[in-house]
Every structure is written in structure tokens, then in C-alpha cells.
Design an enzyme around this catalytic site. Structure first.
Site, PDB file in Angstrom:
ATOM      1  N   PRO A   1       1.051  -5.775   4.984  1.00 17.31           N
ATOM      2  CA  PRO A   1      -0.414  -5.712   5.062  1.00 17.31           C
ATOM      3  C   PRO A   1      -1.073  -6.985   4.530  1.00 17.31           C
ATOM      4  CG  PRO A   1       0.327  -4.520   3.136  1.00 17.31           C
ATOM      5  CD  PRO A   1       1.571  -5.007   3.828  1.00 17.31           C
ATOM      6  N   LYS A   2      -0.904  -8.096   5.251  1.00 15.82           N
ATOM      7  CA  LYS A   2      -1.305  -9.407   4.752  1.00 15.82           C
ATOM      8  C   LYS A   2      -2.680  -9.809   5.256  1.00 15.82           C
ATOM      9  CE  LYS A   2       3.443 -11.019   4.299  1.00 15.82           C
ATOM     10  NZ  LYS A   2       4.095 -12.168   3.712  1.00 15.82           N
TER      11      LYS A   2
END
Length: 248
Positions: free
Chosen positions: A115-116
Site C-alpha cells: 500500500p505505497k
């Protein structure tokens, strides 16, 4: 380009791929992790089913410096990992990540489902204090501090290596061309080829600021339990699908 040419490409864009194919090798990867107790309801809300929260109500807030990363270069990231279990196996769910380099953002999201988001994290030694910060959209969102090399754990590198080998879980969400879900998976992966070069523990502090686009403070700090600091070489391989929510 014909079909065979297209299927050989590692990533978009075709003219100048964002990243090569895994595995990725990291040298002198440096971690500072602040361990704290948080709100059990907030933890449960952040974990996708069927992950089960750890009874300790702990959350790990991490800063990671990566000065030598194959395919990615030199970058820093920070984020939230929630201890949990998957089908009875101890795991860590990577809930939020913020970093300063496009290539690992694209690869992390597209390959594994990390989840960047793009932000401005920093990990540095300031006099006698290891200091981590996160700025998002010009605002300070997180500050962590730890006493530098306070307690040496180098005589027990295997314990640190075991923590790195633990199952990591990720929620991979990729839309179709109409915006509807195309991929919705719980992904698992294990880091490999781990060599711990140094490991320390010590007192730490953590301050999180509410922010709508970087909601690390949604897992509030109830009590800081301490910090861990270590340096390791390791390999990030491909992952595997644990749950396909589109088929469940």
C-alpha cells in the site's frame, strides 16, 4: 511490438519500464521500528478478513533506509505493520507505506499489493538519537525517535532474522478498465537470503498527527513499548495469493 514482445515486458510504460522483474536484492537495509500498543477496535478495522489480530494489541511503526536496492536505487520508506495471524500462522499485515521513489511505489503496488504512496520520509542519525520523520503534502505526520545503539543484540542475529522471515500479508486491489474491481487478493510473501549485520534495541518515542491522506494516526499510540534498530541484507521475491476475494 507483437504479442511475444509485449509479454516479455516487465512493467509499464513499454518505452522505459518502471521496474524490472523480481527478485530484488537489498544491501545494508536499515530499519527503525517503534513498537506500541494501540486501540483494539482500530486494529480490527484495519485488518482484512480472515486475518486475526494479535492479542497484544501491538502495532509496529517502521522507518526503512534502502541505500542499495537492485532495480530501485536509493530510497526511504515508512509505514505501519500490524501483527496478526493467518490460518494460525504468525504474520504481519502491511497496512500503510509512504516512500520517496517512483519505481518501488509502482512495483510494490502492481506486483504484491504493497500500500505505497508518494511522500517525504526520512531516517537519520542526529547526534545520539536515531530520528525518523514523515511529511505528507507539506505537513509533518509522524516523528519517531530512538536511543542510538542503546542495547546491542548482535550476539543473537537469528532472532532478528526470524522476525524478517515472518509471513507478510498485503491487500492487493487493482481495478479493471471500467473502474470496477479486477484483482482483490490477500497476498503473502517471505523475505529470503537474509544476513543480519547489526541489531539493537532501546527506548523510543512516537508522535502521530491526524491527516486525511496519510492516516497513520488512525492507529493511535496508547503506550510505546520500545524500539528496534537493525541492518540487514535481504532478497524480496515474488509473492503468492492467499485469498482471492473475487472468487470467495
Amino acid at each position: 511490438m507483437n504479442r511475444a514482445d509485449i509479454l516479455k515486458l516487465s512493467s509499464m510504460p513499454a518505452a522505459g519500464a518502471s521496474y524490472p522483474l523480481p527478485p530484488f536484492r537489498f544491501v545494508n537495509r536499515e530499519y527503525m521500528t517503534v513498537i506500541y500498543e494501540s486501540d483494539p477496535d482500530a486494529i480490527r478495522a484495519a485488518l482484512p478478513e480472515p486475518l486475526v489480530p494479535d492479542a497484544s494489541n501491538q502495532v509496529f511503526y517502521e522507518w526503512i533506509r534502502m541505500p542499495d536496492s537492485s532495480g530501485f536505487g536509493d530510497y526511504t520508506e515508512t509505514g505501519v505493520v500490524i501483527p496478526c495471524s493467518y490460518d494460525g500462522t504468525p504474520a504481519g499485515f502491511v497496512a500503510q507505506m509512504y516512500l520517496d521513489d517512483e519505481a518501488p511505489i509502482a512495483a510494490g503496488r502492481e506486483i504484491w499489493g504493497f500500500p505505497k504512496k508518494l511522500a517525504a520520509p526520512k531516517l537519520e542519525l542526529v547526534n545520539d538519537t536515531l530520528t525518523g520523520t514523515l511529511d505528507y503534502a507539506g505537513q509533518r505526520v509522524a516523528t519517531g525517535t530512538m536511543a542510538y545503539k542503546y542495547e546491542n543484540l548482535s550476539r543473537h542475529p537469528e532472532k532478528t532474522a526470524q522476525s524478517l522471515r515472518k509471513l507478510q500479508c498485503l491487500l492487493k486491489l487493482i481495478p479493471d478498465v471500467d473502474g470496477k474491481p479486477k484483482i482483490a487478493q490477500l497476498v503473502g510473501l517471505h523475505l529470503t537470503e537474509i544476513t543480519v549485520k547489526g541489531s539493537w534495541s532501546g527506548p523510543a518515542r512516537l508522535h502521530l498527527v491526524p491527516h486525511v491522506s496519510a492516516p497513520v494516526a488512525d492507529l493511535p499510540v496508547r503506550k510505546v513499548l520500545g524500539g528496534r534498530h537493525f541492518v540487514a541484507d535481504l532478497t524480496l521475491p515474488g509473492g503468492h495469493v492467499l485469498i482471492d476475494y473475487m472468487k470467495s
